[in-house]
Each structure stands twice: as C-alpha cells, then as structure tokens.
Scaffold this active site. Structure first.
Site, short mmCIF file in Angstrom:
data_model
loop_
_atom_site.label_atom_id
_atom_site.label_comp_id
_atom_site.label_asym_id
_atom_site.label_seq_id
_atom_site.Cartn_x
_atom_site.Cartn_y
_atom_site.Cartn_z
CB SER A 242 1.53 -1.62 1.25
OG SER A 242 0.65 -1.67 2.47
CG ASP A 474 0.81 5.44 4.71
OD1 ASP A 474 -0.21 4.46 5.03
OD2 ASP A 474 1.53 5.13 3.59
CG HIS A 502 -1.27 2.92 1.98
ND1 HIS A 502 0.05 2.93 2.90
CD2 HIS A 502 -1.46 1.81 1.64
CE1 HIS A 502 0.21 1.55 3.06
NE2 HIS A 502 -0.39 0.82 2.07
#
Length: 533
Positions: A242, A474, A502
């Site tokens: 991320s 995602d 994710h």
C-alpha cells in the site's frame, strides 16, 4: 491502507493507505475510465510531473555520524525479536540541528541456507506500525524459506507508533471527530466539518510543531538508507504494501544504486495530485463495492437485495440506509454511549472492502443494523479501521496518516467551494461513497505546515529489477496505479493478481506467492505480463 479484521495481519499488512473519512486520503481505487475522464475533464489540467532526482552516490560528510552509528540490540518482550533505537537527522538540510529517534526491530534469520541479508518490511498507512506488523505477522507468517534466509527487519517511520509519534486528539475528542458528519446538508453542517478539520490540525501542530515539518516520505526513505548501512547491507531488500510501495519507490528513486530486491505490493502512483488520487481511490472503493454487491445478492443473508438485484440497486439501498442514519443514528450497546452515525457506518463498510474474507462479517453487521436496529457490528468494523481500542484510546495511525499525506502533496481542495464544485465528479466515481470521500479530502486545507512534496515520476534509472504488484479490484490502490508505477520505473516488472481485496502477497494466491518468493530468494523477477488469479 493494515488491520485486525479476520486475522491480525489485516490490521497492519493491508494497513490503510487510508482514504478514511476524516483522514488524509492518499490512496487509491481501481479507477475506471469514467473516473479518469471526470478528473481530466472536470478539474484543472495537471502539468507533466518532473522525475524524482537521485541523490549523490557518496554520503555527505555531515551525515557520517548517522551512517556510522552502532545499534544496541536488546530483547523487546516478544520472543525471538530484538529491538533498538536508531538516530536520524530531524532535518536532512541541517543535520546538526537535532535528531529524531526511530524504533527498529528484527528477527534474525533462522536458517538453513545462506543468509541473504536483511529484508525490511512496511505495511503502509501512512501511519501503520512496521514493528507491529513485523511482530504480529511478517516475522512469523512470511514463508518459512524467506524467514530462514533473511533477517526480518522493521522501522517505524518518523512520527509513527514507536518513533516519536505525532498525537493530535485524545480519545474522547477522536470519538467526536470520527462521528462528524461528512455529508453536510447545510451551511451549519459544513461549518461543523471545517471546525473539526481545524481542531484536528491544531492539535497535531500543538503536539509536534518541529517534527510535523519533517515526516515526509522522502525523509523516511532517507532514514531507511541509514538503517541499511548500520545493518551492514550493501543494498536494501524490501517488501512494502500500500503506502509502503510509495515509500519503497521513493527509496529506489533516491538511491537506485542501492536498491536490491524490492517488492511493491498494492502500488501507489507518485505522479498523481492529491485530488486525482482521492478521486481515483473513490472509484476504487466503488469497484470493490460492486464486486461485493454481486456476491451479496447470491447469499441467503444479504440485507441489500436478493437474486436478480443489480449492483447499482444494491448501492442505492445502502445509500438509503446511510441517509436514515444521517437523520437518526442507532444504538450500538457501546459502553461509552456511542451511536452508529452515517460517518461511522460508512467507514465500517469501507473497512470490509479491504478483504473479501470480511464480506460475511459485513453482511451480518448490515443485517443487524438494518433489520434489528443494532449498530454494534458496523461500529466494531469502524473502530478496527481507526485502531480504536476497547478502552477508548486510539493508536496514532490517523494522526500520522494526516501528517505524512498533508506534507507529501499540496491539499486536494482549498475551500468548501472547491469541494462543492468537484462533487459531481466524485458522485460519478462512486454514487455510494463519493460525497463523503470528497468532503473528507478537504482536511489538508487547514494543515499547519505547508506541503513540501509534489507529484513526480519515479524512474530509478540503473536499479535492479523491481517487482510491482497490482490487484485488479483493489479498493484502496487501483490496479491502474500499479501499471503506471511499473511503467515509470526503468526496471519495473508488473505482476498482476486478478482478484479482490487490497494487496496480493501472502493472501492466499500460490501463484503470486511463488513468483515473489522466487524473486526474494533467487533474484528471479516475474516475466513480462505475468498474471495470477
């Protein structure tokens, strides 16, 4: 994005690149063509970003004391892990003006096999504790063959968790902040939202006036290079998820000659402005919600529709529920008397979009709230997202999230009028989440410190192959971002996971895991166009 949802790993691993309502949204979302055209056609034209310039190969003499320091390792209370404190300059432009002290942890390679050095991990956020992630997941849950060959290492970035954490509000104040209405219906509610953003910013500024100017991603990446040197590694090996991909890509851009085996999972696009990032992430959450909706109506316990109900209608049903909560919050049974507001419910739903394994929990929570007037389940999901503990205290996740995001990029919006003008684009990107995420993007407008970063391309010319991982649906880091970052990097290799949730590594795909493990252990990067499902 980082959590405590189905298992501990999600709180930190997929840790928000938080586009949290009332948090500094610097995130993503599988941006659809319509969302991109909305941003390109409805907002100001963005100039072509410049490329991040590499730093000189030779370490400046003023930084020698930092690069030459020795870490004093000690037991840190978790079996198998050691901890230490590392010094870094508060201001790299003025190294002699003071230090920031950073918490570091490691778990030494277990063997057998030749040791490959250190593997630094970061779960994202910004604001997620890398040490918490290491101790709860990476140091015990990464593939055994990886842990056998690498010392697993983490450093909490400056301003985060154990590294001089930024604090902005106490627990009671944070409760009020998270309940603030982010879909204002009139001028009074808009003023209330602005007041909440100002109080949050003022609290952060009062707590750490000097540090707040030096928590940028560039500075955190430079800290990682000091750590690489003091660990005795010639090159940095790294897995970032991320926001951790932005941190890792920044490191590669600044130090391409020292970039080793880098995995950037759930990639961000550093070339985008804050407004476009927020708009595209909004579209990403809509993409994920559409996937959830299609699955929900096939289940017997879906409270939003049954067989044959379209995803768009499912969204309208959820939006109608949010509007009811806006008018009349419902009980939760919370010991502090909190009720489920529209803003808390929305965050609860967004929380469940990060991992498809959480969809059954979301259906159950929505059923309780919509049919039994019990908001406990959605409040639990919201609290998990915000990292609110049972005693009412919060981690510093959301404080650090805003501090880093508001420093890294100029604010998405400068006034409520700017937000109002952009609402049609955000609503088009997501009829369910668009309005709230648009208003939430106003928070950096009131930040006490001016942004030092700008959108930029990251090329990292001369770096070894860098693996960029993108998941097609995602919610927080849209797949297009991974395509873009892999294309910017001179040695980028795109690895695609066709699925939901994710990030992709260590989430159940043997295809993804095998490809990344081969790269980490043997340096064999995935071939061009490698896809997994």
């Amino acid at each position: 994005m980082h959590t405590r949802r189905t298992h501990r790993r999600t709180r930190t691993a997929a840790t928000l690149l938080a586009a949290a309502l009332l948090a500094a949204a610097c995130s993503s979302g599988g941006a659809s063509t319509s969302a991109r055209s909305a941003v390109e056609g409805g907002g100001p034209t963005e100039s072509s970003p410049t490329s991040l310039a590499a730093l000189p190969r030779q370490t400046p003499a003023a930084l020698a004391p930092y690069y030459g320091q020795k870490l004093s390792w000690r037991d840190c209370g978790v079996p198998g892990f050691q901890c230490a404190t590392m010094r870094a300059p508060l201001d790299y432009a003025k190294p002699a003006s003071g230090d920031v002290r950073l918490a570091v942890a490691r778990k030494k390679a277990t063997g057998p096999g030749e040791r490959l050095g250190s593997l630094l991990v970061n779960p994202g956020g910004p604001g997620g504790s890398a040490i918490g992630y290491l101790q709860s997941f990476a140091g015990v849950g990464y593939p055994a063959e990886v842990r056998a060959r690498y010392d697993m290492v983490a450093v909490d970035p400056r301003g985060v968790a154990r590294s001089e954490p930024v604090e902005c509000l106490d627990g009671r104040e944070m409760d009020e902040y998270t309940e603030t209405d982010v879909t204002p219906d009139d001028e009074r509610e808009r003023d209330g939202l602005v007041d909440a953003f100002k109080a949050f910013a003022e609290g952060c500024g009062a707590d750490a006036p000097k540090l707040l100017r030096h928590v940028s991603t560039v500075e955190a990446a430079r800290d990682m290079d000091i750590l690489r040197e003091v660990l005795g590694d010639e090159k940095l090996n790294y897995v970032g998820a991320s926001y951790g991909t932005f941190l890792g890509a920044t490191y590669a851009g600044l130090f391409p000659h020292r970039a080793g085996r880098l995995v950037l999972d759930g990639a961000m696009d550093p070339a985008l402005s804050a407004r476009r990032l927020n708009l595209e992430q909004t579209a990403g959450f809509e993409t994920a919600f559409q996937s959830f909706a299609k699955d929900c109506v096939r289940q017997s316990d879906c409270p939003l529709g049954g067989p044959g109900t379209s995803p768009d209608q499912v969204g309208k049903n959820l939006k109608a529920f949010f509007e009811k909560l806006d008018a009349r919050p419902i009980p939760t049974g919370d010991a502090d008397g909190r009720r489920l507001t529209e803003s808390l419910a929305t965050i609860g739903v967004i929380r469940a979009m990060y991992d498809e394994a959480g969809w059954p929990q979301l259906r159950e929570a929505l059923t309780s709230a919509m049919k039994e007037n019990d908001g406990a389940g959605l409040l639990f999901l919201s609290d998990d997202y915000y990292e609110r503990e049972a005693d009412g205290d919060y981690s510093n996740l959301m404080f650090a999230n805003a501090a880093v995001n508001c420093l890294d990029l100029p604010a998405a919006f400068s006034s409520p009028d700017d937000v109002r003008a952009a609402l049609p684009d955000f609503h088009k990107a997501s009829p369910v989440f668009g309005e709230g995420l648009a208003w939430s993007s106003l928070n950096c407008a009131y930040w006490p410190v001016q942004a030092t970063g700008e959108p930029h391309r990251t090329v990292a010319a001369g770096a070894a192959p860098i693996v960029v991982v993108g998941t097609t649906r995602d919610p927080a880091t849209p797949y297009r971002w991974a395509e873009s970052l892999a294309g910017q990097l001179s040695s980028g290799r795109l690895l695609t996971y066709d699925g939901d949730g994710h990030t992709a590594y260590n989430r159940g795909s043997s295809c993804i895991d095998s490809a990344i493990n081969a790269y980490l252990l043997r340096g064999t990067a995935p071939g061009a166009g490698k896809r997994c499902s």
